[in-house]
Enzyme design. Sequence first.
Site, PDB file in Angstrom:
ATOM      1  CG  ASP A  44      -0.405  -0.048   2.516  1.00 18.39           C
ATOM      2  OD1 ASP A  44       0.844  -0.108   2.624  1.00 18.39           O
ATOM      3  OD2 ASP A  44      -1.174  -0.015   3.502  1.00 18.39           O
ATOM      4  CB  SER A  45       4.559   1.848   0.081  1.00 17.76           C
ATOM      5  OG  SER A  45       4.885   0.785  -0.795  1.00 17.76           O
ATOM      6  CG  ASP A  83       0.336  -4.119   1.977  1.00 16.92           C
ATOM      7  OD1 ASP A  83       0.571  -5.083   2.735  1.00 16.92           O
ATOM      8  OD2 ASP A  83       1.101  -3.140   1.875  1.00 16.92           O
ATOM      9  CE  LYS A 113       3.127  -5.883   3.834  1.00 20.58           C
ATOM     10  NZ  LYS A 113       2.595  -4.715   4.577  1.00 20.58           N
ATOM     11  CD  GLU A 115       0.322  -1.376   7.918  1.00 20.01           C
ATOM     12  OE1 GLU A 115      -0.003  -0.594   8.840  1.00 20.01           O
ATOM     13  OE2 GLU A 115       0.817  -0.997   6.843  1.00 20.01           O
ATOM     14  CD  GLU A 182       7.633  -0.001   7.617  1.00 23.10           C
ATOM     15  OE1 GLU A 182       6.700  -0.752   7.265  1.00 23.10           O
ATOM     16  OE2 GLU A 182       7.814   1.144   7.155  1.00 23.10           O
TER      17      GLU A 182
HETATM   18  O1  KIV Z   1       3.469  -1.105   1.526  1.00 23.22           O
HETATM   19  C1  KIV Z   1       4.649  -1.458   1.567  1.00 23.22           C
HETATM   20  O2  KIV Z   1       5.463  -1.171   0.686  1.00 23.22           O
HETATM   21  C2  KIV Z   1       5.069  -2.258   2.713  1.00 23.22           C
HETATM   22  C3  KIV Z   1       6.532  -2.545   2.846  1.00 23.22           C
HETATM   23  C4  KIV Z   1       7.261  -1.341   3.247  1.00 23.22           C
HETATM   24  C5  KIV Z   1       6.775  -3.677   3.755  1.00 23.22           C
HETATM   25  O3  KIV Z   1       4.272  -2.642   3.502  1.00 23.22           O
END
Ligand code: KIV
Length: 259
Positions: A44-45, A83, A113, A115, A182
Amino acid sequence: MLITPQHLIQWKQQHKRIAVLTAWDYAIASILDRAGIEVILVGDSMAMVALGHETTLPLTLEEIIHHAKAVRRGVKEALMIVDLPFLTYQESWQQAMHSAGRILKETNAGAVKLEGGYPAIAETVSRLVQAGIPVMGHVGLTPQSVRQTGFRQQGKSSEAGEKILSEAIALEEAGAFAIVIEHVPTELAKAITERLTIPTIGIGAGVHCDGQVLVTSDVLGLGTWKPKFAKNYLDLNSLITKAVQAYGEEVRSGEFPVD
Ligand code: KIV
């Protein structure tokens, strides 16, 4: 060979380190896959590095599915993990099941994934895993909680470190196949890595994790800023600027195109 979550667990036992990078489109995903990156995370980055938001919070399920479909077309061998965006899983395990199910059905991802740690998130992970959805956890700095924590290092006090360790253990017990750690102190990431039987994938968490993940735009130097713990392997920002300036000048001078 198509890489699966089981390979990652085997590689931890064999002390084989795992390289993870993020992708948000077909072009980058194909390059990473052909280069032998084992895990491609549709993180989600992308909200920040590809869509220009200040945080990851605005990203929607529709947006990440749209990008993950493009990434999927470029990924032949790597394990593709997607994510779950902010507030597409925190309300209830049923909401998480719906969101993760859509991701697996519509993007053909290998895993999702999410969080956070226990108890509610661990319960959610357990439900997803029981339904056949492989889940990667994410502890330490969790950017979806940026409004509470900022982007600061987490787990600095022994109490905070203990909490993160117990979250990681709860996620493993819930059935997660791997965990991103992280921006925590190196010694904390080491303790978590030694305690867990599933692989830890570090970002800003030192050398002792079983693998490392970086945001690909940081690796390529595409943006104008990167976190201190990231590494530029290339200055793509300057290279692209020079290339497009040269193109612009040639168009204006009539040097391009040539007949
Ligand atoms: O969204 C992302 O890029 C991440 C990584 C930094 C692990 O969750």
